[in-house]
Scaffold this motif. Sequence first.
Motif, PDB file in Angstrom:
ATOM      1  N   ASP A 105       0.768  -1.229  -0.075  1.00  0.00           N
ATOM      2  CA  ASP A 105      -0.147  -0.263   0.139  1.00  0.00           C
ATOM      3  C   ASP A 105       0.887   1.323   0.152  1.00  0.00           C
ATOM      4  OD1 ASP A 105      -2.610   1.158   0.086  1.00  0.00           O
ATOM      5  OD2 ASP A 105      -2.082   1.782   2.221  1.00  0.00           O
ATOM      6  N   SER A 106       2.070   1.301   0.708  1.00  0.00           N
ATOM      7  CA  SER A 106       3.041   2.467   0.831  1.00  0.00           C
ATOM      8  C   SER A 106       3.528   2.781  -0.510  1.00  0.00           C
ATOM      9  CB  SER A 106       3.778   2.458   2.107  1.00  0.00           C
ATOM     10  OG  SER A 106       4.797   1.269   1.774  1.00  0.00           O
ATOM     11  N   THR A 107       4.025   1.627  -1.165  1.00  0.00           N
ATOM     12  CA  THR A 107       4.520   1.522  -2.523  1.00  0.00           C
ATOM     13  C   THR A 107       3.509   2.092  -3.509  1.00  0.00           C
ATOM     14  OG1 THR A 107       5.767  -0.412  -2.063  1.00  0.00           O
ATOM     15  CG2 THR A 107       5.512   0.242  -4.553  1.00  0.00           C
ATOM     16  N   VAL A 108       2.220   1.718  -3.465  1.00  0.00           N
ATOM     17  CA  VAL A 108       1.336   2.520  -4.208  1.00  0.00           C
ATOM     18  C   VAL A 108       1.070   3.580  -4.179  1.00  0.00           C
ATOM     19  CG1 VAL A 108      -0.953   2.169  -5.162  1.00  0.00           C
ATOM     20  CG2 VAL A 108       0.267   0.187  -4.821  1.00  0.00           C
ATOM     21  N   THR A 109       0.897   4.076  -2.719  1.00  0.00           N
ATOM     22  CA  THR A 109       0.596   5.564  -2.413  1.00  0.00           C
ATOM     23  C   THR A 109       1.795   6.311  -2.815  1.00  0.00           C
ATOM     24  OG1 THR A 109      -0.623   4.726  -0.534  1.00  0.00           O
ATOM     25  CG2 THR A 109       0.233   7.000  -0.382  1.00  0.00           C
ATOM     26  N   SER A 110       3.134   6.097  -2.732  1.00  0.00           N
ATOM     27  CA  SER A 110       4.072   6.935  -3.059  1.00  0.00           C
ATOM     28  C   SER A 110       4.050   7.115  -4.685  1.00  0.00           C
ATOM     29  CB  SER A 110       5.449   6.216  -2.660  1.00  0.00           C
ATOM     30  OG  SER A 110       5.643   5.018  -3.124  1.00  0.00           O
ATOM     31  N   MET A 111       3.848   6.048  -5.378  1.00  0.00           N
ATOM     32  CA  MET A 111       3.900   5.968  -6.746  1.00  0.00           C
ATOM     33  C   MET A 111       2.763   7.220  -7.136  1.00  0.00           C
ATOM     34  SD  MET A 111       4.388   2.213  -8.087  1.00  0.00           S
ATOM     35  CE  MET A 111       3.509   2.525  -9.314  1.00  0.00           C
ATOM     36  N   MET A 112       1.483   6.973  -6.482  1.00  0.00           N
ATOM     37  CA  MET A 112       0.518   8.110  -6.671  1.00  0.00           C
ATOM     38  C   MET A 112       0.964   9.383  -6.434  1.00  0.00           C
ATOM     39  SD  MET A 112      -2.855   5.966  -5.932  1.00  0.00           S
ATOM     40  CE  MET A 112      -3.961   6.922  -6.596  1.00  0.00           C
ATOM     41  N   ILE A 113       1.751   9.598  -5.394  1.00  0.00           N
ATOM     42  CA  ILE A 113       2.005  10.916  -4.842  1.00  0.00           C
ATOM     43  C   ILE A 113       3.035  11.695  -5.927  1.00  0.00           C
ATOM     44  CG2 ILE A 113       3.506  12.302  -3.342  1.00  0.00           C
ATOM     45  CD1 ILE A 113       2.032  10.475  -1.271  1.00  0.00           C
ATOM     46  N   GLN A 114       3.970  10.499  -6.385  1.00  0.00           N
ATOM     47  CA  GLN A 114       4.927  11.105  -7.521  1.00  0.00           C
ATOM     48  C   GLN A 114       4.353  11.284  -8.714  1.00  0.00           C
ATOM     49  OE1 GLN A 114       7.805   7.796  -8.431  1.00  0.00           O
ATOM     50  NE2 GLN A 114       8.706   9.076 -10.098  1.00  0.00           N
ATOM     51  N   VAL A 115       3.247  10.726  -9.214  1.00  0.00           N
ATOM     52  CA  VAL A 115       2.553  11.084 -10.341  1.00  0.00           C
ATOM     53  C   VAL A 115       1.754  12.247 -10.230  1.00  0.00           C
ATOM     54  CG1 VAL A 115       0.602  10.151 -11.967  1.00  0.00           C
ATOM     55  CG2 VAL A 115       2.415   8.779 -11.283  1.00  0.00           C
ATOM     56  N   CYS A 116       1.103  12.600  -9.152  1.00  0.00           N
ATOM     57  CA  CYS A 116       0.333  14.010  -9.011  1.00  0.00           C
ATOM     58  C   CYS A 116       1.526  14.903  -8.742  1.00  0.00           C
ATOM     59  CB  CYS A 116      -0.577  13.724  -7.725  1.00  0.00           C
ATOM     60  SG  CYS A 116      -1.721  12.401  -8.005  1.00  0.00           S
TER      61      CYS A 116
END
Length: 116
Positions: A105-116
């Motif tokens: 979950d933290s991996t996915v969340t960090s990826m989403m933050i990076q994209v935004c």
Amino acid sequence: MVHTSLDVVDEKISAMGKALVDQRELYLGLLYPTEDYKVYGYVTNSKVKFVMVVDSSNTALRDNEIRSMFRKLHNSYTDVMCNPFYNPGDRIQSSRSVFLCRAFDSTVTSMMIQVC
């Protein structure tokens, strides 16, 4: 849009055939660009498909960065699947593998933050 992209993933996999396994290139690249979004794809050796939808106005993300994000996601997914307490087919948020699910979950969340 995602369903259409999955059709493109299937087409690319069948077009690559055995070459996909030989090259070990799991990143499929840009699958489906529209005015508003770009859809990228990745397929694992076990034929698990990952699809990422990115806003077209985000010009900061390059192909190498998307590829790197998919590899990170794949590694995190593999960690969850290799957990002996994980039951294949269960949701990744299974209570038995809380630690690995939080890591995923933290991996996915960090990826989403990076994209935004």
